[in-house]
Design a protein around this motif. Sequence first.
Motif, PDB file in Angstrom:
ATOM      1  N   SER A 170     -11.954   3.293  -2.862  1.00  0.00           N
ATOM      2  CA  SER A 170     -10.574   2.814  -3.209  1.00  0.00           C
ATOM      3  C   SER A 170     -10.050   3.266  -4.318  1.00  0.00           C
ATOM      4  N   ASP A 171      -8.626   3.334  -4.346  1.00  0.00           N
ATOM      5  CA  ASP A 171      -7.674   3.593  -5.416  1.00  0.00           C
ATOM      6  C   ASP A 171      -7.334   2.308  -6.295  1.00  0.00           C
ATOM      7  N   ARG A 172      -7.055   1.409  -5.568  1.00  0.00           N
ATOM      8  CA  ARG A 172      -6.583   0.161  -6.057  1.00  0.00           C
ATOM      9  C   ARG A 172      -7.309  -1.212  -5.507  1.00  0.00           C
ATOM     10  N   VAL A 181       1.103  -1.201  -0.079  1.00  0.00           N
ATOM     11  CA  VAL A 181      -0.024   0.099  -0.086  1.00  0.00           C
ATOM     12  C   VAL A 181       0.767   1.329   0.217  1.00  0.00           C
ATOM     13  N   HIS A 224      -6.298   1.252  -0.563  1.00  0.00           N
ATOM     14  CA  HIS A 224      -5.972   0.040  -1.236  1.00  0.00           C
ATOM     15  C   HIS A 224      -7.112  -0.942  -0.695  1.00  0.00           C
ATOM     16  N   VAL A 283      -5.283   0.325   4.113  1.00  0.00           N
ATOM     17  CA  VAL A 283      -6.058  -1.051   3.614  1.00  0.00           C
ATOM     18  C   VAL A 283      -7.338  -1.100   3.996  1.00  0.00           C
ATOM     19  N   GLU A 305      -3.009   6.310  -0.274  1.00  0.00           N
ATOM     20  CA  GLU A 305      -3.605   5.471  -1.248  1.00  0.00           C
ATOM     21  C   GLU A 305      -4.505   4.645  -0.524  1.00  0.00           C
ATOM     22  N   THR A 353      -4.373  -7.395  -8.812  1.00  0.00           N
ATOM     23  CA  THR A 353      -4.434  -5.919  -8.586  1.00  0.00           C
ATOM     24  C   THR A 353      -5.080  -5.332  -9.682  1.00  0.00           C
ATOM     25  N   SER A 374      -7.116  -5.417  -4.752  1.00  0.00           N
ATOM     26  CA  SER A 374      -6.278  -6.486  -4.678  1.00  0.00           C
ATOM     27  C   SER A 374      -7.217  -7.702  -4.279  1.00  0.00           C
TER      28      SER A 374
END
Lengths: 324, 503
Positions: free
Chosen positions: B211-213, B30, B36, B198, B34, B225, B215
Amino acid sequence: MADTRLKTIGELLARQGILIAFAIFLIGFAVFSDRFMTPENLATVIRQAAIIGVMAVGVTVVVIGGNLDLSVGSMLSFSTVLVVDLHDKIGPELAIVVMLGATLVLGAVNGFLVGVARLNSLIVTLGMLSAIQGLTLIYTGGKNVDILDQETTWFAIFGRGYVAGIATPIVMFLGLALFMHVVMAYTPFGRRVYAVGGNPTAAVFSGIRRSRLVFSTYLISALTTGIAALILGSRVMGSQNNVGQGYELLVLAGVILGGTSLLGGSGNILKTVIGVLILGFIQNGLLLMGYPYYAQWLVTWVVIILAVWLDIAAKRGRLLSPIA
Amino acid sequence: MMAPVPALRLEGIVKTFPGVRALDGVSFEVLPGEVHALLGENGAGKSTLMKTLAGMHQPNEGRIYIEEKQVEMRTPLEAKAKGVVLIHQELSLVEEMSAAENIYLGELPRKSFGRVDWKTLFAKAGEILTRLNCKFGPQTRVGDLSIANKQMVEIARALTVNAKAVIFDEPTASLTDAEKVVLFEIIRDLKARGVGIVYISHRMEEIFTISDRISVLRDGTYRGTLITSDTNEDEVTQLMIGRSLDLSRNEEHVEFGGVALEVRALSCGSLYRDISFHVRSGEVVGFYGLVGAGRTEIAETLFGLRTPSSGTVLLEGKEVRLSSPVDAIANGISLVPESRKEQGLVLGMNCRDNITLPQVDDLTAGPFVSDGAELAIFEQYRDRLEIKTPSWRQAVKNLSGGNQQKIVIGKWLAMRPNVLIVDEPTRGIDVGSKAEIHNLIRELARSGYAVIVISSEMPEVLHVSDRVIAMYSGEIIREFTAAEVNEDNLVQAISGIRAEKVA
């Protein structure tokens, strides 16, 4: 490969630790004392353990149901005094009936306060421990009681007699344990006790009458205490007012050594039997090895702490853990 | 372009438990600033990974880096000191203490002779609470706070250290929509300060909001991801469970039978008032409303756990008195309760015994419980509900959330009820199991059960119900048929009333 072998040994220890400890004690004492492994000595130990053992069978049921019963020690005093005192007054048959009835009433008081009124079992039964001791002293006025005609009364059968060549206390202890084991392991009643001890709320949500069930577990521990009083009264044919003092802790020690969780919901009657026997063998072995009587108190404590610690460590996979 | 240094990075983490490889070479990172999201079905390894991050588990293999420095975290306290904070799903606060004491628990400011410096404590805690826009003071007892506010205390605790990474585990599970908005503001604020976040949740719409990404974990392995703005729910779901899901509205047309359950003018003190409704066999009636609207209390009344102050309950036209669960069960009512761990299951007991518990009295041969009869029931419902367990002997605490929920449902289906009440059937379980449970509810209705579904999740209510009853603050606001109900008018039914009350 070594890793997996280690794991199996660990799992074996976790699951059957109590049996292994039992075997180690037997072997250890046998090595250090040649009088230990004789049939006479072993029978004596089991016979002496029978009173605590009978009580522990009942208390195991209470503990599996998620509660404690510390009142059994003074309940044993009360019941023994009662049955011995009434023996000469109204005859052994009636004395036994009255004593068992009175003991069940005491159990019902515990059962009502813990099961129905939902009070904390530690507080209720600790209070009853003291209350029943007071009751006993009021009854006797502080005097000790005994049976005059000790030679001919059939009452001697419980503590001094033999059934098919085996001492009656041993037969009663092992018979009762086996019976209760079957009840707990194979009947709907037993299943409900485990459920209530494991999660009382979920048990209620499953249609189990929790109050009634907890109540009945206290009747059971009162009944087994009454039976223990029969053995004790018959063996000594007399009783001091405080004859059962300290028994509640020995009983609880046997239950814990047998691996029954004090949190409720798990446990096993037959393992309680082994727990009680380990206590008996420790006591006997230490005496045979020449240690003073009071050394057993210290050793017993160490054994219990080790047993509980290993049990928990096996469950969480390491000795010390930052989280429960 | 220089890649930024990750706030927290895991490499090749392996964690095994007796008999299970919970994490198998998982890598995850992370970045500062961000959000994540970490996704996966129950049992995919999210909790284990999170506990490894927070120092509660030690990995068997693999390395953990904080700002690219390799670290070891042996306890949660050590993890916190290194700047990794976990906001746990099950909050870990001391209810009897003040908010301030909880925030600085273990590191209370001291004066001479080890006395607590209350003035500094309350001042510092107050400052953090103000920063979080909290409406309560630092001296408030935590036990008196709502769940949302307790969560704020946990977050405040995270802010006392110079947190580099904060892990949120299902933070919205018990929050209202308004509280959710506040939480998201705080997360965005943390993000702006350069904290790596997270975010673990089952709720897809939240993950796409915040969220940005993303997984994804599956069966203890890392699956990939995705950049949130470049993907959609379908793609994520597919990665998670290997297929896509249908969460459309219920448009099934079923012939309903007679009225199985009728409730007339039922009231229970301040909990709910004047509740009247009916459920026909073959019909699913959904109860939608906010937490605390009185839905669960109605269910508990019908199951004999609460005594109503007035009103009547009729089963197949006959008035019944339900004064205990024993009565309710005898009358053919089953309740799959809101909280499976507290109310639904004896966690230490095995799967079979949990399923047969309510009817163990009837499964006997002589005085004994019949092994064969019990096993037959267990196997029947294991197969029907596709419960995944290595054996009937497995303690239910070792099963995943979805399978645990199926055990509770199986337990009550095995009672062959006329009326089945399901309270929050999919709370805290993954999308795959969710869909299975939704299909099961529809299937039960088709086979003639009268079903009541209580849920706080709108898509769920829309997906399974033939009729929807909207509740607010102990009252039924409106009733919809499946044809007329949609997200807009359902929200309106609840928020309309709220606006009126304010005005």
